[in-house]
Design a protein around this motif. Sequence first.
Motif, PDB file in Angstrom:
ATOM      1  N   UNK A 618       0.835  -1.204   0.000  1.00 43.08           N
ATOM      2  CA  UNK A 618       0.000   0.000   0.000  1.00 43.08           C
ATOM      3  C   UNK A 618       0.870   1.255   0.000  1.00 43.08           C
ATOM      4  N   UNK A 619       0.341   2.311  -0.578  1.00 40.01           N
ATOM      5  CA  UNK A 619       1.052   3.582  -0.608  1.00 40.01           C
ATOM      6  C   UNK A 619       0.091   4.735  -0.413  1.00 40.01           C
ATOM      7  N   UNK A 620       0.612   5.838   0.093  1.00 40.35           N
ATOM      8  CA  UNK A 620      -0.196   7.041   0.275  1.00 40.35           C
ATOM      9  C   UNK A 620       0.731   8.243   0.234  1.00 40.35           C
ATOM     10  N   UNK A 621       0.172   9.385  -0.147  1.00 35.13           N
ATOM     11  CA  UNK A 621       1.019  10.557  -0.218  1.00 35.13           C
ATOM     12  C   UNK A 621       0.244  11.821  -0.536  1.00 35.13           C
ATOM     13  N   UNK A 622       1.006  12.894  -0.653  1.00 39.02           N
ATOM     14  CA  UNK A 622       0.450  14.211  -0.961  1.00 39.02           C
ATOM     15  C   UNK A 622       1.108  14.720  -2.234  1.00 39.02           C
ATOM     16  N   UNK A 623       0.296  15.062  -3.211  1.00 46.38           N
ATOM     17  CA  UNK A 623       0.795  15.685  -4.429  1.00 46.38           C
ATOM     18  C   UNK A 623       0.655  17.199  -4.313  1.00 46.38           C
ATOM     19  N   UNK A 624       1.663  17.922  -4.807  1.00 45.24           N
ATOM     20  CA  UNK A 624       1.592  19.388  -4.833  1.00 45.24           C
ATOM     21  C   UNK A 624       1.340  19.936  -3.429  1.00 45.24           C
TER      22      UNK A 624
END
Length: 657
Positions: A618-624
């Motif tokens: 699984x992965x998660x993140x914030x773009x911009x």
Amino acid sequence: MKKRCLFVVLLAGCTVTAAFAQGAAKSDNTELSQELDPVVVTATGTNKQMSRSPIPISVITAKALKQANITSFEEAMSKLTPNFSFLTNGGGTTMSMNGLPDSYVLVLENGKKLTGDDAYTRINMANVKRIEILNGAASALYGSDAIAGVINVITDDEVDRINISTQTRYSSKGRFTQLVNADLSVGKLNSFTSYQRQQADGWQLSPLVEVKDKKTGAVSLVPTDKEASTAFFSNSTSQRFTYDVNNRLSLYLRGSYYNSETDRPVTEYAYNMLHQTYAYGAGAEYRIKPRTVLTADFYSDNYTTNYGYIKKSGDFEAGSKEMRKRTRYDRADLKGVFDLGKRHHLSVGMEYVKEYLTSTSEKLSDIAMYTSSVYAQDEIDLYSHLQAVVGMRYTYHENYHSYATPHVALLYKLKRFNFRGSYAAGFRSPTLSQLYYTNTDTKKDLLTLANPALRPEKNDYFALNAEYAHPSFTLTVTGFLNQVRHMINYRTLTTDGKEEYGFTTVQQRSNIDRARIRGVNFSFNSYLGGGFTFNGGYSYIDARNANTDAPIDKSLKHAANVAGLWAHTWNNYRLQVNLNGRIQGERYSQTWGYAPNFQLWNLNTTHTFTLNHFVLEPGAGIENIFNYRDNRPWNSNYATLTPGRALYASLVIRFNK
């Protein structure tokens, strides 16, 4: 003030730069050293360690793509390399490499040319082993179009009994990607299957557009439904079989199908764009001895553009479809690589290419042209610390007859330092559209005439490269000069042609321009210990029309990429945290002026659980992160199409046995 701040940030980025952002945290220096010195094939056409190639080449690895959570080719080239930029508008997506537009860049997948307006979208990033980037002319090996450089996407062909993976990613604005790979090995037969689905909603960056009054010249802002990014979906499926007859002979068969469709506002457009591509090929490889190989290949790429009408327009009713353009690219080649003792490794080959075009918009029907070529390239070990590559291609073109392109490169190794120098001549033959296209534009009262007398565009490319390599640290600097002549542009024949032609302005494509591109690319990659890796890239490009001294359309001077990664493993769980940034200067447009500079920063986390034959990731993140938006009134030269800050979630599942 903004320009000064950007320049300071870019100068700071010079010390932490990378033309390739491999960025994988390493458990030890040996693993990092192997990652920084992979075996590559694009530079010389033969398998060679990157550090031993006289021709400079940079690589984006599968680990770098994974760590940055890359799901598209455009993302990979803009987030992980500084010398590329992309522009998407109503006419589609165009790429710029080292100051030149993508018509001067050759994009390959496993050495096969990708054609059509959707070439980049067709690439399944979940199946990519690495992306090799060769900057500069490479016509001696690759023929036409390799003036700015060559990008070769290498897909994974490692064989296990069963290897199945899925990757799902979702973020705001309905941006969804689904990637599936299924590899199977049964005895001597291997099967590689992949599927890719991409889709997104459309969005506006501004609900207004500038309108100029034809009488007074006054500019006012009026509401519009036009979208900066158009809603779309696409599907891409590919299948490849390989069969090992024995330990010397192997055969392959491949095919793929791609389709895409836009969903544009009916208030602003009469039709949607419908694209489809199918490709097929077959080949054989015969290994005489470990470094002596014969290969034969045939490949065909077929692309079609249709209009799908969403309201009545002229003779077309809503729901009807019109074929606008169909292209076909066929290539057959025969190549031999011969080990001629300790000092010479010779590659020779012959190639035949035929291209076809049918276009209702350009009033062309089944026109074609062919090109045949022979080439030879010798990799020479002059001394233990000095290697050279000398190559030449002879091309016979149906319209332009004979043309030769030489290439020479030298590598001098001094302990941990590598010094390279290279020269290459290149050419680009006019496309069938450029040769035979005649178009009318009643809104602009403009007529564009065909010009079958166009000549090929030619260039001379010079580069000097210095590299310092350490098991946990690399630094590379490359300076280059690219001089392009006989460039094709529009030449105005008359602005008073109403009586003779029926249009006030009449123009024709002609070989009237020259370009001079000078640039410096820096690269840096380091392992800091404790699971920390730091890398980045900076590119300075001065791309100018040598006749007018104006910048080349869609070019930019400054761009940088910076990335920091931390990774750690606890038993069967591995955590990776990646922070990467894209810092881009103003991009020039001949029509719209300069798009503003910007910075985009992204935070990605990946959580890997290894469970026997299964891997869950699984992965998660914030773009911009800092919520940048180019919210100027609607135009065709947005700095970037990002809708602003967004969260994303992804899941990768792998089964290997």
